[in-house]
Design an enzyme around this catalytic site. Structure first.
Site, PDB file in Angstrom:
ATOM      1  N   SER A 101       1.430  -0.636  -7.650  1.00  0.00           N
ATOM      2  CA  SER A 101       1.850   0.649  -8.219  1.00  0.00           C
ATOM      3  C   SER A 101       2.444   1.473  -7.089  1.00  0.00           C
ATOM      4  CB  SER A 101       0.671   1.368  -8.879  1.00  0.00           C
ATOM      5  OG  SER A 101      -0.269   1.779  -7.925  1.00  0.00           O
ATOM      6  N   HIS A 157      -3.310  -2.675 -12.167  1.00  0.00           N
ATOM      7  CA  HIS A 157      -4.228  -3.587 -11.474  1.00  0.00           C
ATOM      8  C   HIS A 157      -5.148  -4.336 -12.423  1.00  0.00           C
ATOM      9  CE1 HIS A 157      -3.872  -0.749  -7.745  1.00  0.00           C
ATOM     10  NE2 HIS A 157      -2.767  -1.419  -7.986  1.00  0.00           N
ATOM     11  N   GLN A 195      -5.958   3.858 -13.370  1.00  0.00           N
ATOM     12  CA  GLN A 195      -5.915   2.637 -12.546  1.00  0.00           C
ATOM     13  C   GLN A 195      -7.222   2.355 -11.802  1.00  0.00           C
ATOM     14  OE1 GLN A 195      -2.265   1.766 -10.014  1.00  0.00           O
ATOM     15  NE2 GLN A 195      -3.696   2.343  -8.400  1.00  0.00           N
ATOM     16  N   GLU A 196      -7.876   3.429 -11.311  1.00  0.00           N
ATOM     17  CA  GLU A 196      -9.062   3.217 -10.473  1.00  0.00           C
ATOM     18  C   GLU A 196     -10.177   4.200 -10.817  1.00  0.00           C
ATOM     19  OE1 GLU A 196      -7.795   3.610  -6.401  1.00  0.00           O
ATOM     20  OE2 GLU A 196      -6.105   2.243  -6.701  1.00  0.00           O
ATOM     21  N   GLU A 237      -8.374  -5.399  -7.430  1.00  0.00           N
ATOM     22  CA  GLU A 237      -9.166  -4.824  -6.345  1.00  0.00           C
ATOM     23  C   GLU A 237     -10.658  -5.097  -6.505  1.00  0.00           C
ATOM     24  OE1 GLU A 237      -7.927  -0.742  -5.831  1.00  0.00           O
ATOM     25  OE2 GLU A 237      -5.942  -1.377  -5.162  1.00  0.00           O
ATOM     26  N   ASP A 271      -8.272   7.390  -9.571  1.00  0.00           N
ATOM     27  CA  ASP A 271      -6.839   7.349  -9.268  1.00  0.00           C
ATOM     28  C   ASP A 271      -6.114   6.913 -10.533  1.00  0.00           C
ATOM     29  OD1 ASP A 271      -4.262   7.014  -8.451  1.00  0.00           O
ATOM     30  OD2 ASP A 271      -4.673   5.436  -6.978  1.00  0.00           O
ATOM     31  N   GLU A 318      -6.806  11.396  -7.530  1.00  0.00           N
ATOM     32  CA  GLU A 318      -5.588  10.952  -6.817  1.00  0.00           C
ATOM     33  C   GLU A 318      -4.446  10.736  -7.793  1.00  0.00           C
ATOM     34  OE1 GLU A 318      -6.388   7.581  -4.265  1.00  0.00           O
ATOM     35  OE2 GLU A 318      -4.370   6.790  -4.558  1.00  0.00           O
ATOM     36  N   ASP A 365      -0.751  10.357  -3.303  1.00  0.00           N
ATOM     37  CA  ASP A 365      -0.472   8.998  -2.827  1.00  0.00           C
ATOM     38  C   ASP A 365       1.011   8.706  -3.053  1.00  0.00           C
ATOM     39  OD1 ASP A 365      -0.207   6.271  -2.431  1.00  0.00           O
ATOM     40  OD2 ASP A 365      -1.488   5.669  -4.084  1.00  0.00           O
ATOM     41  N   LYS A 405      -1.584   5.171   3.847  1.00  0.00           N
ATOM     42  CA  LYS A 405      -1.321   3.729   3.765  1.00  0.00           C
ATOM     43  C   LYS A 405      -0.255   3.387   4.804  1.00  0.00           C
ATOM     44  CE  LYS A 405      -1.950   3.067  -1.281  1.00  0.00           C
ATOM     45  NZ  LYS A 405      -1.230   3.288  -2.578  1.00  0.00           N
ATOM     46  N   HIS A 434      -6.417   0.776   1.507  1.00  0.00           N
ATOM     47  CA  HIS A 434      -5.878  -0.588   1.398  1.00  0.00           C
ATOM     48  C   HIS A 434      -4.717  -0.582   0.396  1.00  0.00           C
ATOM     49  CE1 HIS A 434      -8.266  -1.553  -2.511  1.00  0.00           C
ATOM     50  NE2 HIS A 434      -7.853  -0.322  -2.483  1.00  0.00           N
ATOM     51  N   ARG A 435      -4.152  -1.766   0.096  1.00  0.00           N
ATOM     52  CA  ARG A 435      -3.218  -1.942  -1.020  1.00  0.00           C
ATOM     53  C   ARG A 435      -3.849  -2.907  -2.015  1.00  0.00           C
ATOM     54  NH1 ARG A 435       1.698   0.838  -0.229  1.00  0.00           N
ATOM     55  NH2 ARG A 435       1.554   0.758  -2.502  1.00  0.00           N
ATOM     56  N   SER A 436      -3.290  -2.938  -3.210  1.00  0.00           N
ATOM     57  CA  SER A 436      -3.862  -3.850  -4.208  1.00  0.00           C
ATOM     58  C   SER A 436      -3.637  -5.319  -3.824  1.00  0.00           C
ATOM     59  CB  SER A 436      -3.296  -3.548  -5.591  1.00  0.00           C
ATOM     60  OG  SER A 436      -1.892  -3.506  -5.565  1.00  0.00           O
ATOM     61  N   LYS A 453     -10.803   3.891   1.133  1.00  0.00           N
ATOM     62  CA  LYS A 453     -10.969   3.102  -0.092  1.00  0.00           C
ATOM     63  C   LYS A 453     -10.432   1.705   0.172  1.00  0.00           C
ATOM     64  CE  LYS A 453      -6.789   4.167  -2.825  1.00  0.00           C
ATOM     65  NZ  LYS A 453      -6.269   4.444  -4.165  1.00  0.00           N
TER      66      LYS A 453
HETATM   67  P1  PGA Z   1      -1.161  -0.154  -4.906  1.00  0.00           P
HETATM   68  O1  PGA Z   1      -2.326   0.736  -5.515  1.00  0.00           O
HETATM   69  O2  PGA Z   1      -1.628  -0.739  -3.640  1.00  0.00           O
HETATM   70  O3  PGA Z   1      -0.907  -1.163  -5.981  1.00  0.00           O
HETATM   71  O4  PGA Z   1       0.005   0.785  -4.715  1.00  0.00           O
HETATM   72  C1  PGA Z   1      -3.179   1.503  -4.739  1.00  0.00           C
HETATM   73  C2  PGA Z   1      -3.123   2.947  -5.115  1.00  0.00           C
HETATM   74  O5  PGA Z   1      -2.381   3.368  -6.027  1.00  0.00           O
HETATM   75  O6  PGA Z   1      -3.824   3.736  -4.500  1.00  0.00           O
HETATM   76 ZN    ZN Z   2      -3.064   5.618  -5.559  1.00  0.00          ZN
END
Ligand code: PGA
Ligand code: ZN
Length: 432
Positions: free
Chosen positions: A45, A158, A166-167, A208, A245, A288, A315, A340, A368-370, A391
């Protein structure tokens, strides 16, 4: 000066990330004989203005996702640019990388090639100096262990059968140490598995490591997580709070937010009211990307309304880029930034962005990244910054726990000097 180690060789390889997609690993050799490697993660994402990850687009290999061109750029242009550079001058290394690429978005050599080289040089510099990476990057006083945010329930891009959000993260801010925070998280993760199984929901996991259940609404995910926290013997909000998130750009279309699981299509104002309701009902400490990454006006309104109750993290909005963060500061959007490395592409630019955030009173959440590898640099980065938050996904799956296990090692190394950030990492929670 005469025996200062310089970069003698730099080379790359195409390896796999946690999703089974190719990524770049870079190895640096110094004149002293020291070698060090770093591997680059990859998002799903992604923010619109992230530094560009170079993919081969050759449909005959890895569905076009190969990174042989990025590998070649490391072996050729980057090696030519960096050979002879002192390994312990990270700013100079990164300036040379930026100049060799020459573009704002790093699309010429590829941010994956550039970050691999930047990070491998940092690692080599640390080894050469005889310092762990967190000390090398963060200086002699680095001693704060971050609160880990465990993404235990995945949705959006994800986890495709899961919620729109998403999270959903456990934030064990009441733990006394990092080690205990990890235990709180792992126990609650397993309790959540049991809660989901009891409810007849799937316990399959997403990118994740969080569960991806099919639930009747987004809010039900929070309710189940609260139940899991209690089932594990913890107090919601006191021992373990919640972070989310939504990665709202992923469900934003034609000016509206499409919450499929809730059967709702919301305007920006309605989306803000939706999150305000969640903040009033749940022990939420971190929110987020609650709005889409072009909804700056919405972000300013949301920050006005909720910014003294909850951490609002940019983000996709900021993409670890000073330019976008500066706009956020000027327009009073968010009070926190996600960090990131591969969104901006070099170690130095990442540190500079964090510095700007701190100077404006924003908190930093290292991420991190996914798509991940076993590279643990972000654990060291979080301690180096002293930002108190990281995270790295669920407390499960190798590429996720590698970072948490590295933090355990750092905590052990620091001994009595280690301090767990705890609730103090979130200065926005004054009115809760
Ligand atoms: P991504 O997701 O690594 O797929 O971008 C992580 C996030 O959105 O924080
Ligand atoms: Zn994010």
């Amino acid at each position: 000066m005469s025996n200062r180690a310089v970069i003698e060789a730099i080379s790359a390889d195409e390896i796999l990330d946690s999703r089974g997609n190719p990524t770049v690993e870079v190895t640096v050799t110094l004149s002293s004989g020291v070698t060090a490697s770093a591997a680059v993660p990859s998002g799903a994402s992604t923010g619109e203005f992230e530094a560009v990850e170079l993919r081969d687009r050759d449909p005959g290999r890895y569905g076009g996702k190969g990174v042989l061109s990025a590998v070649k750029h490391v072996n050729e242009q980057i090696a030519w640019a960096l050979t002879g550079t002192p390994a312990d001058d990270q700013r100079l290394v990164d300036e040379k990388l930026i100049a060799a690429d020459g573009s704002e978005s790093k699309h010429v050599l590829g941010a994956n090639a550039i970050l691999g080289a930047s990070l491998a040089c940092a690692r080599a510099g640390a080894v050469e100096s005889g310092l762990p990476l967190f000390r090398y990057l963060g200086g002699a006083s680095a001693h704060v262990l971050p609160v880990p945010m465990f993404n235990v329930l995945n949705g959006g891009k994800h986890g495709h059968q899961g919620p729109d959000v998403q999270e959903f993260k456990l934030v064990p801010l009441g733990a006394p140490t990092f080690r205990e925070a990890l235990r709180y998280g792992a126990e609650t993760y397993h309790a959540l598995g049991a809660v989901l199984a009891d409810a007849g929901a799937s316990t399959n996991v997403g990118d994740e490591g969080g569960y991806v259940p099919q639930l009747p609404s987004n809010a039900v995910a929070v309710e189940l997580i609260l139940r899991a926290i209690e089932r594990a013997g913890y107090r919601p909000g006191e021992d373990i709070a919640i972070g989310i998130d939504p990665a709202a750009s992923s469900f934003y279309e034609n000016g509206h937010y499409h919450l499929t699981r809730d059967n709702q299509v919301l305007s920006s104002e309605e989306m803000i009211a939706y999150w305000a309701d969640w903040v009033s009902r749940y022990p939420l400490v971190s929110l987020e990307d609650p709005l889409a990454d072009n909804d700056w006006k919405g972000f300013a309104a949301l920050t006005r309304e909720l910014g003294d109750k909850v951490q609002i993290v940019g983000d996709d909005l900021f993409v670890t880029n000073r330019k976008f963060l500066q706009r956020g500061i000027d327009e009073h959007c968010c009070n926190s930034i996600l960090i990131k490395l591969n969104q901006i592409g070099t170690v130095t630019e990442t540190l500079d962005t964090a510095e700007l955030a701190f100077s404006a009173g924003y908190t930093c959440l290292v991420s991190h990244r996914s798509g991940e590898t076993e590279d643990t640099s972000i654990a060291d980065l979080a301690v180096a910054l002293g930002c108190g938050q990281i995270k790295s996904g669920a407390p499960a799956r190798g590429e996720r726990v590698a970072k948490y296990n590295r933090l355990l090692a750092i905590e052990r190394m620091l001994g009595k000097d280690a301090r767990f950030a705890g609730r103090e990492a979130f200065h926005q929670l004054q009115r809760r």
